[in-house]
Design a protein around this motif. Structure first.
Motif, mmCIF file in Angstrom:
data_model
loop_
_atom_site.group_PDB
_atom_site.id
_atom_site.type_symbol
_atom_site.label_atom_id
_atom_site.label_comp_id
_atom_site.label_asym_id
_atom_site.label_seq_id
_atom_site.Cartn_x
_atom_site.Cartn_y
_atom_site.Cartn_z
ATOM 1 N N PRO B 68 0.829 -1.214 0.000
ATOM 2 C CA PRO B 68 0.000 0.000 0.000
ATOM 3 C C PRO B 68 0.858 1.257 0.000
ATOM 4 N N ILE B 70 0.354 3.980 1.602
ATOM 5 C CA ILE B 70 0.525 4.567 2.934
ATOM 6 C C ILE B 70 1.717 3.924 3.656
ATOM 7 N N LEU B 160 -4.932 11.472 -6.308
ATOM 8 C CA LEU B 160 -5.913 11.141 -5.273
ATOM 9 C C LEU B 160 -5.228 10.463 -4.085
ATOM 10 N N ALA B 163 -3.744 12.255 -0.883
ATOM 11 C CA ALA B 163 -4.526 12.631 0.293
ATOM 12 C C ALA B 163 -3.914 12.025 1.552
ATOM 13 N N VAL B 164 -3.275 10.882 1.391
ATOM 14 C CA VAL B 164 -2.675 10.202 2.531
ATOM 15 C C VAL B 164 -1.497 10.988 3.107
ATOM 16 N N GLN B 167 -1.302 12.669 6.450
ATOM 17 C CA GLN B 167 -1.059 11.898 7.671
ATOM 18 C C GLN B 167 0.346 12.125 8.225
ATOM 19 N N SER B 174 -6.213 17.312 1.960
ATOM 20 C CA SER B 174 -6.874 16.559 3.033
ATOM 21 C C SER B 174 -6.404 17.061 4.396
ATOM 22 N N ASN B 178 -8.758 18.484 7.409
ATOM 23 C CA ASN B 178 -8.594 18.032 8.783
ATOM 24 C C ASN B 178 -8.415 19.199 9.746
ATOM 25 N N PHE B 191 -15.066 17.421 5.182
ATOM 26 C CA PHE B 191 -14.588 16.343 4.320
ATOM 27 C C PHE B 191 -15.387 16.248 3.025
ATOM 28 N N THR B 195 -13.770 16.439 -0.528
ATOM 29 C CA THR B 195 -14.002 15.353 -1.481
ATOM 30 C C THR B 195 -14.498 15.895 -2.814
ATOM 31 N N TYR B 198 -11.633 17.362 -4.639
ATOM 32 C CA TYR B 198 -10.822 16.295 -5.232
ATOM 33 C C TYR B 198 -11.446 15.800 -6.542
ATOM 34 N N LEU B 199 -12.769 15.636 -6.512
ATOM 35 C CA LEU B 199 -13.455 15.146 -7.706
ATOM 36 C C LEU B 199 -13.254 16.117 -8.872
ATOM 37 N N ALA B 202 -9.719 15.876 -10.097
ATOM 38 C CA ALA B 202 -9.487 14.668 -10.894
ATOM 39 C C ALA B 202 -10.007 14.852 -12.316
#
Lengths: 217, 222
Positions: B68, B70, B160, B163-164, B167, B174, B178, B191, B195, B198-199, B202
């Protein structure tokens, strides 16, 4: 200070990997059921259904899975329901998986020659029978390799559930890192465990693709 | 039961969101350029490189594609400092994204390279082009053109996926969402707005790349 051996780290990660597998299965099975429903809805040919499923796929493929997880987590809570990370992760991953599977399978159905639909209709089969006896059996053959291949995406997707507090492989890695202060080792092991889960599936999907393709020619 | 939404509380924070969008796009732009470059190199290594290089490139592709993002990000950000490399969140994000995209791009470009007709190679050889000339002038441009839509899809996926990066406190979109929800407790609204953005990103990114690729990257000749 307690000393952690490599075995302690790996053992705890392996225990956590169970939940990665469990969540993957839930997402895959749930996503398969919802995805099939979406596919059938789209195949009915009504313009409304086509637009709805198209938009559904577009939304889930065009936004980050992480955001979908957050929205499931906070969205279900809006209805006054106490959401566990389990519920939120299952819901979000099921919806995410269903969108991709619906799209993959649509391609497979489209790959069945148009003449097959016409032949089935000329035999006076109704829409249900056409799908069940003529189209889906043929589409299924084409669908198996990409569906198995997509399972890898689902397994990797479950890693994001760690962010909303679901304790699976990635989250366990973070927790163990905080206890051991050995991020290089721990995240290395986490990555290798994911690899051990995913690589056989990738290989299997590739094998299926070759096998079915050769038979097809 | 009544659910009340307060989108104004989120939308008044638009400068934060805008900053997040800028970071997301910046990360994506850098990763796209470097990732596709690695993809071209990797594809060459896998299809025409010496045996050991093929093995290395193959292992890189499989390792990245079966873990993954992440975890790759955490490995770079938390793991590498332990090995003596200290990274800012932004640098770590870019490295992880480039490494990730590079692996997928390698496979995509390779598929394009393998579709080169033999006659093209023979023609290049009969013109006495060197191997490098053949690759860059004869094989690569049509291969890229052929796989460009797949590359665009992959770049959108990486965008997309970024977004991670919030963290590890990279201040992308993202992260902004937060931050907003931690200020006004309007989590769902924050959120859903992010979102939606983001759409839009994209859709816009896909359109822009599909438009720009044939024009600037490999000439407009079909």
């Amino acid at each position: 200070m307690i000393d952690f051996s490599l075995w302690d780290v790996v053992r705890n990660l392996l225990l956590a990997a169970r939940w990665t597998v469990a969540l993957s299965l839930i997402a895959f099975i749930g996503g398969g059921v919802v995805g099939l429903a979406l596919l059938v809805l789209r195949l009915t040919g009504s313009r409304w259904a086509e637009a709805f499923v198209g938009a559904y796929v577009q939304v889930f493929q065009g936004t980050p899975l992480l955001m979908q997880l957050f929205l499931a987590y906070f969205g279900i809570a809006l209805f006054g329901i106490n959401v566990s990370p389990w519920t939120a992760a299952s819901v979000a991953l099921t919806l995410y998986t269903s969108a991709f599977l619906a799209e993959i399978w649509r391609g497979c159905v489209a790959a069945v020659p148009k003449g097959q639909w016409e032949a089935a209709r000329s035999l006076a089969l109704d829409f249900h029978e056409q799908l069940r006896h003529v189209i889906l059996p043929q589409a299924l053959r084409i669908a198996v390799p990409p569906t198995v291949g997509f399972l890898v995406q689902v397994v990797k997707g479950t890693a994001l559930a760690s962010v909303i507090g679901f304790v699976e492989l990635t989250k366990a890695g973070t927790m163990i890192t905080n206890a051991t202060f050995r991020p290089f080792l721990v995240y290395g092991c986490v990555a290798l465990l994911y690899f051990a889960l995913c690589y056989p599936v990738s290989l299997y999907a590739r094998g299926l693709e070759k096998k079915l393709n050769v038979a097809h020619r | 039961m009544r659910i009340t939404f307060d989108f104004a509380a989120v939308l008044t924070q638009w400068p934060l969101l805008l900053r997040g969008v800028a970071w997301t796009l910046a990360l994506t732009a850098v990763s796209a350029v470097l990732g596709v470059a690695i993809g071209v190199g990797g594809a060459w290594a896998r299809s025409a490189g010496p045996r050991w290089l093929r093995t290395v490139a193959g292992a890189y592709v499989e390792l990245v594609r079966n873990t993954p993002f992440i975890v790759q990000l955490f490995f770079v950000f938390f793991g590498l400092p332990a090995a003596g490399v200290k990274l800012s969140p932004e640098t770590a994000s870019v490295i992880a994204m480039v490494v990730n995209l590079g692996a997928y791009a390698t496979e995509i470009v390779r598929a394009g390279l393998e579709a080169t007709p033999r006659g093209q190679l023979e023609a290049a050889a009969s013109l006495a082009l060197t191997r490098a000339q053949t690759f860059f002038h004869v094989v690569l441009p049509p291969a890229l053109r052929k796989v460009w839509p797949a590359l665009v899809s992959q770049i959108v996926i990486v965008m997309l996926g970024s977004a991670v990066c919030g963290q590890i406190s990279t201040e992308e979109l993202s992260y902004a969402a937060n931050l907003i929800q931690s200020r006004n407790f309007r989590a769902f609204e924050a959120f859903i707005v992010a979102t939606g953005v983001y759409l839009l990103l994209a859709l816009a990114l896909r359109r822009a790349l599909n438009w720009a690729g044939p024009r600037f990257l490999f000439g407009s000749r079909a």
